[in-house]
Design an enzyme around this catalytic site. Structure first.
Site, PDB file in Angstrom:
ATOM      1  N   ASP A 112      18.948  -9.721  13.755  1.00  0.00           N
ATOM      2  CA  ASP A 112      17.486  -9.640  13.810  1.00  0.00           C
ATOM      3  C   ASP A 112      16.827 -10.731  14.651  1.00  0.00           C
ATOM      4  O   ASP A 112      15.651 -11.059  14.446  1.00  0.00           O
ATOM      5  CB  ASP A 112      16.915  -9.628  12.385  1.00  0.00           C
ATOM      6  CG  ASP A 112      17.223  -8.315  11.688  1.00  0.00           C
ATOM      7  OD1 ASP A 112      17.076  -7.263  12.341  1.00  0.00           O
ATOM      8  OD2 ASP A 112      17.635  -8.332  10.517  1.00  0.00           O
ATOM      9  N   ASP A 173      17.662   0.191  13.510  1.00  0.00           N
ATOM     10  CA  ASP A 173      16.650  -0.863  13.626  1.00  0.00           C
ATOM     11  C   ASP A 173      16.909  -1.770  14.838  1.00  0.00           C
ATOM     12  O   ASP A 173      15.990  -2.372  15.389  1.00  0.00           O
ATOM     13  CB  ASP A 173      16.628  -1.762  12.380  1.00  0.00           C
ATOM     14  CG  ASP A 173      16.869  -1.025  11.078  1.00  0.00           C
ATOM     15  OD1 ASP A 173      17.590  -0.018  11.082  1.00  0.00           O
ATOM     16  OD2 ASP A 173      16.382  -1.486  10.038  1.00  0.00           O
ATOM     17  N   GLY A 231      28.603   7.924   9.832  1.00  0.00           N
ATOM     18  CA  GLY A 231      27.275   7.377   9.565  1.00  0.00           C
ATOM     19  C   GLY A 231      27.062   7.191   8.071  1.00  0.00           C
ATOM     20  O   GLY A 231      27.606   7.956   7.254  1.00  0.00           O
ATOM     21  N   THR A 233      23.950   5.451   5.074  1.00  0.00           N
ATOM     22  CA  THR A 233      22.625   4.876   4.959  1.00  0.00           C
ATOM     23  C   THR A 233      22.709   3.567   4.184  1.00  0.00           C
ATOM     24  O   THR A 233      23.682   3.302   3.479  1.00  0.00           O
ATOM     25  CB  THR A 233      21.629   5.833   4.270  1.00  0.00           C
ATOM     26  OG1 THR A 233      20.300   5.369   4.558  1.00  0.00           O
ATOM     27  CG2 THR A 233      21.830   5.900   2.765  1.00  0.00           C
ATOM     28  N   ARG A 245      11.704   5.010   8.105  1.00  0.00           N
ATOM     29  CA  ARG A 245      11.502   3.845   8.970  1.00  0.00           C
ATOM     30  C   ARG A 245      12.565   3.795  10.070  1.00  0.00           C
ATOM     31  O   ARG A 245      12.287   3.380  11.195  1.00  0.00           O
ATOM     32  CB  ARG A 245      11.457   2.546   8.172  1.00  0.00           C
ATOM     33  CG  ARG A 245      10.900   1.415   9.009  1.00  0.00           C
ATOM     34  CD  ARG A 245      10.316   0.273   8.220  1.00  0.00           C
ATOM     35  NE  ARG A 245      11.262  -0.475   7.432  1.00  0.00           N
ATOM     36  CZ  ARG A 245      11.332  -0.459   6.108  1.00  0.00           C
ATOM     37  NH1 ARG A 245      10.496   0.290   5.409  1.00  0.00           N
ATOM     38  NH2 ARG A 245      12.224  -1.180   5.459  1.00  0.00           N
TER      39      ARG A 245
HETATM   40  N1  GLY Z   1      14.976  -3.803   9.712  1.00  0.00           N
HETATM   41  C1  GLY Z   1      14.986  -3.726   8.301  1.00  0.00           C
HETATM   42  C2  GLY Z   1      13.987  -2.797   7.757  1.00  0.00           C
HETATM   43  O1  GLY Z   1      13.341  -2.058   8.489  1.00  0.00           O
HETATM   44  O2  GLY Z   1      13.836  -2.810   6.555  1.00  0.00           O
END
Ligand code: GLY
Length: 394
Positions: A112, A173, A231, A233, A245
Site C-alpha cells: 500500500d 486494490d 482467485g 476473496t 470496492r
Molecule cells: N485496500 C483495502 C480496502 O479497500 O479495504
C-alpha cells in the site's frame, strides 16, 4: 488479454435523466464537505484518523496504517480548492511523518505504498516542491518494487516476502498503488519501476478480471512456475462473488493504467468493469458492499461509490468524444455523489468523518456502517474533478 464481456448499460434511460451539476450545486456540496474537514482538523494535525470510524467517530492514530495518506490528501485537495493556508500548513506537518515513516521503514511490509505516498508525499512534491517528500516518495516506490515477483510477474499484496501463504498473491486494490511506480520512473529515470507496473497490470487484467467483467478480490500465482492458480476473496461475500470496492478499484485503476501506459485495451477493460458495476446498483446508485446483492437490507458501501465515481470521471477523460457512454458515466458519477451529499453525509455534530454508511471489512465485522477514510478522500476528489480542471495525484 482474454475476451471480456462488455454488457450494455441496463439503466441507460434513467442515467440519461440525471441532470449534470451546475457550479452552485457543486459549491454547496464542497462547502458541506469542507465544514466536516474543518471540524476534524484540530484533532488531526499531528495524528491521523483511523481507517474506519467507531460510532461515526474516527479514533486518532499515528502514521502506522495503510490509510494515512488519505487524510493528508484531503488537506491537499482542500488547499487546491480554497487556497487557505491552514490546509497547506497541516498537510506540510503531516508530510514530515511520511518522510520519517519511509526513512525508518515503519509498517511497510505490504503493497500500500501508493495509497500512502501518492496523495501525501508525491502531492506535496508536485504542489510545493518539497524535496524531502520527493525523496520519501521514491523510497516508498523502492519498497513497493521489492515486492514484485519476476516469475509470477505480480506485486505481492500482503505479508513478508518469505511467507509462502502470501507469495504470488495479488489483489485488485493494487491498481491504485501502481501510479507510484510510474511516478518513480519519471523522477529517477529508472524504468524498472514502470516495467514492474506494466507487467502487474497485464497479469491483473488477465487473472483478476473474470470473463463476465466482474473481479476477484485476490488471485494467487505460482511463484515457482509463474502459472495462475485460483482467485479468492478477502473482504467480499464469497470467492466467486464481486466485492463492490474491488470492482471500483478496478474501474479506476485500469483507467489510470491507460493514463500512464497508453495501453488502449485498459480503457475498454475499465468500461466493461464500469458497466458490470452500474448494472448491479439499486435505484439510488449506492452499491451494496458486495455486488452479489442488488436489493434488500445488506449494508451499502458509500466508500466504493466514491471510488467508482472517480473511476468513471477518469475513464471519461480517455474515451473518444463520440462515445455515448461518456455522458452516461458523467451523469452516473454525479448521481452517486449527489445521493451521498443528500443522504449519506456524517452529521456535523457527533462525528469527525465525512461519509457515513461505508464498509471496511464485512467478513471481520470491522467498520460496517461507518466512515472510511478512503471514502472521505475519494468523495472530495470526485467533487474536485467535477468542479475544476485538476491534475490527478495518481
Ligand atoms: N485496500 C483495502 C480496502 O479497500 O479495504
Amino acid at each position: 488479454m482474454p475476451d471480456i464481456v462488455h454488457e450494455p448499460l441496463a439503466r441507460a434511460e434513467s442515467l440519461a435523466a440525471i441532470p449534470l451539476p451546475g457550479a452552485a450545486e457543486l459549491d454547496g456540496a464542497i462547502a458541506r464537505a469542507l465544514a466536516r474537514i474543518d471540524r476534524a482538523l484540530p484533532e488531526f494535525i499531528d495524528r491521523f484518523p483511523a481507517p474506519s470510524s467507531e460510532g461515526l467517530v474516527y479514533p486518532a492514530i499515528g502514521n502506522i496504517e495503510w490509510t494515512n495518506g488519505f487524510w493528508t490528501g484531503m488537506l491537499w485537495l482542500a488547499w487546491e480548492l480554497t487556497g487557505e493556508a491552514r490546509y497547506c500548513d497541516a498537510a506540510k506537518l503531516q508530510v514530515r511523518s511520511f518522510v520519517e515513516r519511509a526513512d525508518k521503514e515503519i509498517n511497510v511490509a505490504h503493497h500500500d505504498m501508493g495509497f500512502l505516498y501518492t496523495p501525501s508525499a508525491c502531492a506535496s512534491w508536485r504542489l510545493t516542491g518539497n524535496v524531502d517528500a520527493q525523496r520519501a516518495g521514491i523510497a516508498a516506490a523502492r519498497l513497493l518494487l521489492k515486492r514484485y515477483d519476476p516469475k509470477a510477474r505480480v506485486i505481492q499484496a500482503w505479508g513478508d516476502l518469505d511467507d509462502p501463504a502470501q507469495a504470488g498473491r495479488m489483489i485488485i486494490d493494487c491498481n491504485l498503488n501502481l501510479p507510484l511506480l510510474y511516478w518513480a520512473s519519471e523522477q529517477t529515470g529508472d524504468l524498472d519501476y514502470r516495467d514492474a507496473a506494466e507487467e502487474h497490470l497485464t497479469q491483473a487484467a488477465r487473472y483478476l478480471v473474470r470473463p463476465d467483467a466482474s473481479t476477484f478480490h485476490t488471485f494467487h500465482m505460482d511463484t515457482l512456475t509463474g502459472a495462475p492458480l485460483y482467485g479468492t476473496t478477502h473482504q467480499g461475500y464469497s470467492d466467486d462473488s464481486c466485492w463492490a470496492r474491488g470492482q471500483a478499484w478496478g474501474i479506476y485503476g485500469f483507467a489510470l493504467g491507460f493514463a500512464h501506459s497508453g495501453r488502449e485495451d485498459l480503457v475498454r477493460l475499465s468500461a466493461s468493469l464500469a458497466n458490470y458495476y452500474l448494472n448491479r446498483l439499486p435505484d439510488d446508485l449506492i452499491c451494496y458492499w458486495d455486488l452479489i446483492f442488488t436489493a434488500g437490507e445488506e449494508p451499502r458501501d458509500t466508500s466504493a461509490a466514491a471510488i467508482a465515481a472517480c473511476g468513471l470521471l477518469e475513464l471519461i477523460r480517455h474515451l473518444p468524444a463520440s462515445d455515448p457512454a461518456r455522458d452516461l458515466y458523467a451523469r452516473a458519477a454525479w448521481g452517486m455523489i449527489r445521493q451521498i451529499d443528500r443522504h449519506h453525509l456524517a452529521p456535523l455534530e457527533g462525528s469527525n468523518g465525512l461519509l457515513a454508511d461505508g464498509v471496511y471489512h464485512m467478513p471481520n465485522k470491522v467498520g460496517v456502517g461507518e466512515c472510511c477514510i478512503w471514502g472521505d478522500y475519494f468523495y472530495l476528489e470526485a467533487l474536485v474533478r467535477m468542479r475544476r480542471i485538476w491534475r490527478a495525484y495518481w
